[in-house]
Design a protein around this motif. Sequence first.
Motif, PDB file in Angstrom:
ATOM      1  N   VAL A 163       0.571  -1.140   0.095  1.00  0.00           N
ATOM      2  CA  VAL A 163       0.184   0.165   0.072  1.00  0.00           C
ATOM      3  C   VAL A 163       0.830   1.227  -0.013  1.00  0.00           C
ATOM      4  CG1 VAL A 163      -2.016  -1.191   1.115  1.00  0.00           C
ATOM      5  CG2 VAL A 163      -0.148   0.227   2.650  1.00  0.00           C
ATOM      6  N   ALA A 164       2.043   1.171   0.210  1.00  0.00           N
ATOM      7  CA  ALA A 164       2.983   2.326   0.142  1.00  0.00           C
ATOM      8  C   ALA A 164       3.356   2.665  -1.519  1.00  0.00           C
ATOM      9  CB  ALA A 164       4.261   2.043   0.868  1.00  0.00           C
ATOM     10  N   GLN A 165       2.630   3.546  -1.916  1.00  0.00           N
ATOM     11  CA  GLN A 165       2.751   3.697  -3.330  1.00  0.00           C
ATOM     12  C   GLN A 165       3.112   5.303  -3.483  1.00  0.00           C
ATOM     13  OE1 GLN A 165       2.177   1.520  -6.031  1.00  0.00           O
ATOM     14  NE2 GLN A 165       1.937  -0.207  -4.501  1.00  0.00           N
ATOM     15  N   LYS A 166       3.872   5.545  -4.736  1.00  0.00           N
ATOM     16  CA  LYS A 166       4.318   6.829  -4.842  1.00  0.00           C
ATOM     17  C   LYS A 166       3.099   7.797  -5.203  1.00  0.00           C
ATOM     18  CE  LYS A 166       9.174   6.425  -5.502  1.00  0.00           C
ATOM     19  NZ  LYS A 166      10.418   6.760  -6.541  1.00  0.00           N
ATOM     20  N   PRO A 167       2.103   7.364  -6.102  1.00  0.00           N
ATOM     21  CA  PRO A 167       1.120   8.215  -6.440  1.00  0.00           C
ATOM     22  C   PRO A 167       0.142   8.486  -5.170  1.00  0.00           C
ATOM     23  CG  PRO A 167       1.304   6.388  -7.814  1.00  0.00           C
ATOM     24  CD  PRO A 167       2.265   5.931  -6.820  1.00  0.00           C
ATOM     25  N   VAL A 168       0.087   7.593  -4.110  1.00  0.00           N
ATOM     26  CA  VAL A 168      -0.629   8.155  -2.993  1.00  0.00           C
ATOM     27  C   VAL A 168       0.062   9.301  -2.233  1.00  0.00           C
ATOM     28  CG1 VAL A 168      -1.264   7.212  -0.882  1.00  0.00           C
ATOM     29  CG2 VAL A 168      -1.489   5.656  -2.592  1.00  0.00           C
ATOM     30  N   ALA A 169       1.287   8.969  -2.242  1.00  0.00           N
ATOM     31  CA  ALA A 169       2.170  10.274  -1.641  1.00  0.00           C
ATOM     32  C   ALA A 169       2.004  11.657  -2.360  1.00  0.00           C
ATOM     33  CB  ALA A 169       3.450   9.976  -1.575  1.00  0.00           C
ATOM     34  N   ALA A 213       2.373  10.115   9.647  1.00  0.00           N
ATOM     35  CA  ALA A 213       3.788   9.702   9.449  1.00  0.00           C
ATOM     36  C   ALA A 213       4.621   9.805  10.963  1.00  0.00           C
ATOM     37  CB  ALA A 213       4.634  11.302   9.059  1.00  0.00           C
ATOM     38  N   LEU A 214       3.999  10.531  11.957  1.00  0.00           N
ATOM     39  CA  LEU A 214       4.869  10.417  13.311  1.00  0.00           C
ATOM     40  C   LEU A 214       4.512   8.975  13.911  1.00  0.00           C
ATOM     41  CD1 LEU A 214       4.011  13.618  14.958  1.00  0.00           C
ATOM     42  CD2 LEU A 214       6.512  12.687  14.259  1.00  0.00           C
ATOM     43  N   PHE A 215       3.436   8.331  13.496  1.00  0.00           N
ATOM     44  CA  PHE A 215       3.015   7.118  13.946  1.00  0.00           C
ATOM     45  C   PHE A 215       3.972   6.072  13.350  1.00  0.00           C
ATOM     46  CE2 PHE A 215      -1.381   8.481  14.776  1.00  0.00           C
ATOM     47  CZ  PHE A 215      -1.365   8.755  15.980  1.00  0.00           C
ATOM     48  N   GLY A 216       4.393   6.245  12.127  1.00  0.00           N
ATOM     49  CA  GLY A 216       5.080   5.526  11.395  1.00  0.00           C
ATOM     50  C   GLY A 216       6.450   5.393  11.984  1.00  0.00           C
ATOM     51  N   ALA A 228       3.831   0.308   5.921  1.00  0.00           N
ATOM     52  CA  ALA A 228       3.551   0.808   4.671  1.00  0.00           C
ATOM     53  C   ALA A 228       2.679   1.880   4.404  1.00  0.00           C
ATOM     54  CB  ALA A 228       3.279  -0.360   3.682  1.00  0.00           C
ATOM     55  N   TRP A 229       1.741   1.971   5.237  1.00  0.00           N
ATOM     56  CA  TRP A 229       0.993   2.997   5.021  1.00  0.00           C
ATOM     57  C   TRP A 229       1.000   4.285   5.549  1.00  0.00           C
ATOM     58  CZ3 TRP A 229      -3.538   4.990   2.881  1.00  0.00           C
ATOM     59  CH2 TRP A 229      -4.037   6.106   3.524  1.00  0.00           C
ATOM     60  N   THR A 230       1.719   4.232   6.793  1.00  0.00           N
ATOM     61  CA  THR A 230       2.460   5.270   7.240  1.00  0.00           C
ATOM     62  C   THR A 230       3.598   5.870   6.442  1.00  0.00           C
ATOM     63  OG1 THR A 230       3.725   3.978   8.771  1.00  0.00           O
ATOM     64  CG2 THR A 230       1.651   4.803   9.580  1.00  0.00           C
ATOM     65  N   GLN A 231       4.312   4.956   5.780  1.00  0.00           N
ATOM     66  CA  GLN A 231       5.393   5.560   4.699  1.00  0.00           C
ATOM     67  C   GLN A 231       4.766   6.386   3.459  1.00  0.00           C
ATOM     68  OE1 GLN A 231       8.271   4.369   5.636  1.00  0.00           O
ATOM     69  NE2 GLN A 231       9.500   5.516   4.264  1.00  0.00           N
TER      70      GLN A 231
END
Length: 723
Positions: A163-169, A213-216, A228-231
């Motif tokens: 789920v860590a995807q650059k398009p999401v970011a 992000a802080l949780f990650g 992966a999600w928090t990334q």
Amino acid sequence: MLPSLLKSSLLLLAAALPFSSAERMISSSSLNPCQSNSSFSANLFQVTFTPNNRSLDFKIQGVSTISGRVNAEMELLVYGYPALKQSLNPCKNKELEGLCDMNPGPIELKSNLDITPDVMSKIPAIAYTIPDLDAMVRIRISRLDTKEPLACVEAELTNGHSVAQKPVAWVTAIIAGLGLVASAITSGLGHSNTAAHVAANAMSLFGYFQGQALFGMCAMPLPPVVAAWTQNFQWSMGIIRVGFLQELATWYQRATGGQPTTYLSTLSTVSIDVQKVKRGLEHLGRLVTRSNAGSGPGERVVFHGIERVGFRARIETSNIFMTGYIFFIIFLILVTLGVIAFKFLCEALVKAGKMKHDQFTDFRNGWQTVLKGILFRCILIGFPQMMVLCFWELTRRDSSGEVVLAIFTMVTMICVLAWASSKVIRIAQRSIAMHKNPAYILYSDPVSLNKWGFLYVQFKAAAYYFIVPILFYVLIKAMFVGLAQGNGVVQAIALVLIEAALLIGVSVMRPYMDKKTNGFNIAIAAFNFLSAVFLLVFSNVFNQPGIVTGVMGVIFFIYNAAFALVLLLMVLVSSGFALFTKNPDTRYQPMRDDRGSFIKSQTQLTTELDALGATARGEGKGQHARAGIDDDDDSFSSHTLEQRQMAAKEGAFTEHYQPAPPRSPVDPGFHGQPSSSPSANASYYGRNSPTPSYGRAGSLRNEQPYRAANNSSPWQRGAGYDH
């Protein structure tokens, strides 16, 4: 119960995220010990299973201190649930004959095995497509005769989907930025109410991303899908890999006495373990004492917290602080250049006749003040990022130069925001003392509103001070995340208490400007508190079964993904209305603190409060240019209030006052209500009436006689004051 819940969760996740791949596979690249004093360790472990051709390729290099005949037992754990358990006797398995009689020394295995169809049928098809597969193979080695445990190793499995995807970011960053840009443009066009709402929601959305992000970045082991999600939101903390910036960070570290790490360039000889949730194993502790010098052959390194985030972003651990610092400086520079470019663009369009002369007038005339306010807002945006990284750098000390940068940045940002907050409180308290309403001066002076408004426009006027608790919340949270990287349990407990305090505060006080904004921020605080509770579970403080942790990791991702989508759509829709609607202010009700009557706008003056706001702002012939409460001319020590008023009367402070006195919105000699006659109304609103003079901050000197004759002043209504 739990297996069925797990199956349902996996099916839901798979249906919601239909990832596709050219070739299905399951692989692992790290073999980690799961037993203290394990007699076998691997510095290179690469295994790939391809179901299309039923092949299992593996390459293992390690060191063993085991001698004699052994037995091996393999266990497959899926989301903490033991899905498969099988005994492997090397003396009865042709593929493992080399392990039948083991001898101490180095071991190197390289082979390509053909997996039988019956084994293939036991692997569910969902294992090849579900993102961030939380699966593990564990092998226990014991003596064949005495059953004495000799070694335990485990390998994390992945199918290449995440789920860590650059398009999401990119999408989250663009929408958050669009909200801030839309609010700035809308404010320049005179729609202050819309601009305040869009800016408040955009800032809250950005804060939610930083919270994820802080949780990650916390040190407790996280399920793969949570990590992966928090990334996806680490861009909000400046953790973005750019090749030449990494070279620049490495150069600076070496030039200031540091020694960069080289983990990313030694992956072929070093086993990197990105810390995940342990499945009921004893605490092994830090297996390797790392140094800035890098890693040697056969070494195993465990990354957790901020190091885990940096490694997933392909950033050397010694470069994480400098990466975040450089991106913050770049952000400030780009914003400054953008404002200057927009100023010259507006002037060019006006000269070319393609833009009306009255558009963005306030910005074009006072763009330097607007720029100061925008830079202050940028400091507020970067405050969580730099506090976490600076506190963390104090514990790492990558180089003397970076430590100096961390201390300087931390002290500077804290002092700037503390001074700005105290400035807002002083202005509001003066407004209350003079006019019984904090909104009067806070919103009547354009210079102060443009420079300091970022700290209070999102709150109702009576809660102007609430930025101070928010800053304390961010600072304390950053301290625990940055300084307590060695203890995830402490971080988890602290975050639960911190998030609970904020949730209670915003729910009870409801400090934001209206019901919708309060609901928006209360929802964010509630979800952050729930996420903190999940982190406490992930820290294994309750010693729960692995299946519970696995299911909660999936739930964490699902509810945060859904909530983030709702927030993004809300900000996107409000930004669209702000940019493409002719009069976007009609979507929002006027603020109950009457700020709209004091803020300069393009609307007609239709109420007594509007006339008062115009007088306070100095609009009209013979009015003072501004309220004169900016930082450069606001000094309680140099003159008392009475001295400043007397000086103004005698002609002093001429830089702020014109010879003609300002007009009062109320005729002190008229005690009735405005009539239907235009001329009578004109007299009522002070156009043809005797006018008292203002003090330095625009106060009405003859205000007290009128108050004595009229119990309640109109500009007190709706501000939270009952008299």
